[in-house]
Design a protein around this motif. Structure first.
Motif, PDB file in Angstrom:
ATOM      1  N   SER A 151       0.860  -1.191   0.000  1.00 36.93           N
ATOM      2  CA  SER A 151       0.000   0.000   0.000  1.00 36.93           C
ATOM      3  C   SER A 151       0.893   1.236   0.000  1.00 36.93           C
ATOM      4  N   GLN A 152       0.307   2.350  -0.379  1.00 37.59           N
ATOM      5  CA  GLN A 152       1.102   3.577  -0.482  1.00 37.59           C
ATOM      6  C   GLN A 152       1.716   3.959   0.870  1.00 37.59           C
ATOM      7  N   ARG A 153       0.968   3.764   1.936  1.00 32.75           N
ATOM      8  CA  ARG A 153       1.467   4.109   3.276  1.00 32.75           C
ATOM      9  C   ARG A 153       2.592   3.174   3.707  1.00 32.75           C
ATOM     10  N   GLN A 154       2.439   1.892   3.379  1.00 33.70           N
ATOM     11  CA  GLN A 154       3.500   0.940   3.705  1.00 33.70           C
ATOM     12  C   GLN A 154       4.776   1.264   2.927  1.00 33.70           C
ATOM     13  N   GLN A 155       4.588   1.582   1.647  1.00 29.68           N
ATOM     14  CA  GLN A 155       5.736   2.004   0.822  1.00 29.68           C
ATOM     15  C   GLN A 155       6.466   3.164   1.470  1.00 29.68           C
ATOM     16  N   GLN A 156       5.669   4.156   1.847  1.00 34.55           N
ATOM     17  CA  GLN A 156       6.246   5.394   2.394  1.00 34.55           C
ATOM     18  C   GLN A 156       6.999   5.103   3.697  1.00 34.55           C
ATOM     19  N   ALA A 157       6.375   4.336   4.563  1.00 39.16           N
ATOM     20  CA  ALA A 157       7.022   4.013   5.839  1.00 39.16           C
ATOM     21  C   ALA A 157       8.314   3.229   5.610  1.00 39.16           C
ATOM     22  N   PHE A 158       8.264   2.269   4.698  1.00 35.86           N
ATOM     23  CA  PHE A 158       9.457   1.471   4.430  1.00 35.86           C
ATOM     24  C   PHE A 158      10.572   2.333   3.837  1.00 35.86           C
ATOM     25  N   MET A 159      10.233   3.145   2.855  1.00 36.04           N
ATOM     26  CA  MET A 159      11.261   3.959   2.186  1.00 36.04           C
ATOM     27  C   MET A 159      11.904   4.953   3.141  1.00 36.04           C
ATOM     28  N   GLY A 192       3.519   4.814  16.574  1.00 40.51           N
ATOM     29  CA  GLY A 192       2.988   3.448  16.581  1.00 40.51           C
ATOM     30  C   GLY A 192       2.530   3.020  15.198  1.00 40.51           C
ATOM     31  N   THR A 193       1.876   3.952  14.498  1.00 44.09           N
ATOM     32  CA  THR A 193       1.428   3.645  13.137  1.00 44.09           C
ATOM     33  C   THR A 193       2.616   3.367  12.225  1.00 44.09           C
ATOM     34  N   VAL A 194       3.665   4.166  12.393  1.00 42.00           N
ATOM     35  CA  VAL A 194       4.865   3.962  11.569  1.00 42.00           C
ATOM     36  C   VAL A 194       5.447   2.569  11.822  1.00 42.00           C
ATOM     37  N   LYS A 195       5.532   2.195  13.084  1.00 42.42           N
ATOM     38  CA  LYS A 195       6.095   0.878  13.414  1.00 42.42           C
ATOM     39  C   LYS A 195       5.270  -0.238  12.784  1.00 42.42           C
ATOM     40  N   THR A 196       3.956  -0.098  12.874  1.00 38.90           N
ATOM     41  CA  THR A 196       3.086  -1.124  12.295  1.00 38.90           C
ATOM     42  C   THR A 196       3.242  -1.209  10.782  1.00 38.90           C
ATOM     43  N   LEU A 197       3.216  -0.031  10.137  1.00 42.89           N
ATOM     44  CA  LEU A 197       3.324   0.006   8.675  1.00 42.89           C
ATOM     45  C   LEU A 197       4.664  -0.568   8.218  1.00 42.89           C
ATOM     46  N   TYR A 198       5.731  -0.195   8.915  1.00 38.37           N
ATOM     47  CA  TYR A 198       7.065  -0.642   8.534  1.00 38.37           C
ATOM     48  C   TYR A 198       7.195  -2.152   8.710  1.00 38.37           C
ATOM     49  N   SER A 199       6.708  -2.643   9.818  1.00 38.33           N
ATOM     50  CA  SER A 199       6.801  -4.078  10.089  1.00 38.33           C
ATOM     51  C   SER A 199       6.030  -4.886   9.041  1.00 38.33           C
ATOM     52  N   ARG A 200       4.832  -4.442   8.732  1.00 36.99           N
ATOM     53  CA  ARG A 200       4.031  -5.157   7.734  1.00 36.99           C
ATOM     54  C   ARG A 200       4.692  -5.109   6.360  1.00 36.99           C
ATOM     55  N   ALA A 201       5.234  -3.914   6.030  1.00 34.32           N
ATOM     56  CA  ALA A 201       5.906  -3.772   4.733  1.00 34.32           C
ATOM     57  C   ALA A 201       7.090  -4.724   4.645  1.00 34.32           C
ATOM     58  N   LEU A 202       7.862  -4.788   5.712  1.00 28.34           N
ATOM     59  CA  LEU A 202       9.052  -5.636   5.707  1.00 28.34           C
ATOM     60  C   LEU A 202       8.675  -7.116   5.559  1.00 28.34           C
ATOM     61  N   HIS A 203       7.635  -7.506   6.241  1.00 26.62           N
ATOM     62  CA  HIS A 203       7.237  -8.918   6.159  1.00 26.62           C
ATOM     63  C   HIS A 203       6.656  -9.265   4.794  1.00 26.62           C
ATOM     64  N   ARG A 204       5.930  -8.356   4.219  1.00 32.61           N
ATOM     65  CA  ARG A 204       5.402  -8.627   2.873  1.00 32.61           C
ATOM     66  C   ARG A 204       6.530  -8.700   1.853  1.00 32.61           C
ATOM     67  N   LEU A 205       7.507  -7.798   2.012  1.00 35.76           N
ATOM     68  CA  LEU A 205       8.642  -7.824   1.097  1.00 35.76           C
ATOM     69  C   LEU A 205       9.447  -9.115   1.272  1.00 35.76           C
ATOM     70  N   ARG A 206       9.573  -9.545   2.501  1.00 32.66           N
ATOM     71  CA  ARG A 206      10.314 -10.782   2.756  1.00 32.66           C
ATOM     72  C   ARG A 206       9.612 -11.968   2.082  1.00 32.66           C
ATOM     73  N   ASP A 207       8.296 -12.000   2.236  1.00 27.28           N
ATOM     74  CA  ASP A 207       7.545 -13.096   1.612  1.00 27.28           C
ATOM     75  C   ASP A 207       7.746 -13.119   0.099  1.00 27.28           C
TER      76      ASP A 207
END
Lengths: 131, 194
Positions: free
Chosen positions: B144-152, B173-188
């Motif tokens: 998602s755009q927010r996950q992208q942004q947090a990860f980048m 807290g939102t940043v931590k959640t977005l970043y963690s989800r982004a990282l796990h999706r990228l890992r998958d």
């Protein structure tokens, strides 16, 4: 196999992303540099506005607006009608109620004055009148 | 010159070194910002416009701010510009896509043509790097755009959680959640290819 930690995985991704920055083609780098220069030039080309100049400008604009409003709306106060001023016209004087009474009485006063003058002549002796 | 340059490779470490001038800051982030915008939009021309707009707004509105505030401010402007781009595109292409479908994917990222061959890299190395980047961009495009942004911002730009929260106008807290989800999706998606 034990999965690698999040940090290590993130490091790998960061490494890939940063290498991609270095591999940008020359036209793109040139365009980015031009965009940066243009953005920075707007800062240097901006004329410094001296202290008070905006205030003077605001005052001038306010004065201009006030002048236009007064011109459109006319004078803010009506002239007083009770006391004729120096700007009153002849017609104004002539139509004033007090002035008309004065003119009416003036004729009568002149008539009385003539009567008194005639009475005075009649009381004088004939010799005195001849001399 | 730049505090962002380490061992010949521009790195993003605004937390380590504060840029001495606005120009130095922009030199340090412009390529990264361009790549972020390009990954997010899939359109190099739009990415260039977005980065230019972000530079203009930063210089115009925030040049007097302390230098350590520039990174979150710049990336907030950049993020807003990217969001605006997506909104405009959604409005403009909604009808077109409905009639003609998404088969004509002319906005697909052409990684090979956008990247140049740096000196010193063997063709095999370049190919491997290009393939990794293409796979990563594809995986990032699925976030998602927010996950992208947090990860980048966290991983690529190296902003702290607080700075990222400032840049994204949300809580830490939102940043931590977005970043963690982004990282796990990228890992998958990527664990096999990286």
């Amino acid at each position: 196999m034990k999965p690698q930690s999040d940090d290590k995985f993130a490091d790998q991704l960061r490494d890939t992303l940063r290498k991609s920055e270095q591999q940008l083609d020359t036209p793109t780098r040139t365009k980015l540099a031009a965009a940066r220069r243009e953005a920075l030039q707007q800062e240097s080309s901006r004329q410094p506005t001296g202290f008070g100049l905006p205030t003077l400008g605001s005052l001038a604009a306010a004065a201009l607006i006030a002048a236009v409003v007064i011109r459109i709306a006319g004078p803010l106060t009506e002239p007083a009608t009770d006391s004729p001023s120096a700007t009153d016209t002849t017609a104004d004087v002539m139509t004033a109620e007090q002035q008309l009474e004065l003119y009416e009485h003036l004729e009568m006063l002149e008539f009385f004055d003539e009567l008194e003058f005639a009475d005075g002549l009649a009381d004088e002796p004939a010799e005195e009148r001849a001399s | 010159m730049s505090g962002y340059i380490e061992a010949g490779i521009e790195t993003s470490s605004p937390l380590v070194t504060t840029p001495a001038s606005l120009e130095e800051f922009l030199v340090g982030v412009e390529r990264r910002a361009f790549q972020m915008a390009r990954v997010s939009t899939g359109d190099p021309d739009a990415a260039l416009d977005i980065v230019q707009e972000a530079m203009f707004k930063l210089v115009k509105n925030y040049r007097r701010k302390p230098a350590d505030e520039w990174p979150p401010l710049f990336y907030r402007i950049l993020g807003n510009a990217i969001t605006d781009w997506h909104r405009q595109r959604q409005r403009g292409w909604k009808v077109f896509d409905r009639w003609f479908g998404a088969a004509d994917n002319k906005d697909a990222v052409d990684v090979v043509n956008t990247l140049a061959a740096p000196a010193g890299l063997q063709p095999e190395q370049l190919l491997a790097q290009t393939q990794r980047m293409a796979a990563l961009e594809k995986a990032l495009g699925e976030l998602s755009q927010r996950q992208q942004q947090a990860f980048m911002l966290r991983c690529w730009e190296g902003l702290s959680t607080r700075q990222t929260a400032n840049a994204m106008a949300c809580s830490e807290g939102t940043v931590k959640t977005l970043y963690s989800r982004a990282l796990h999706r990228l890992r998958d998606t990527l664990e096999q290819s990286l």
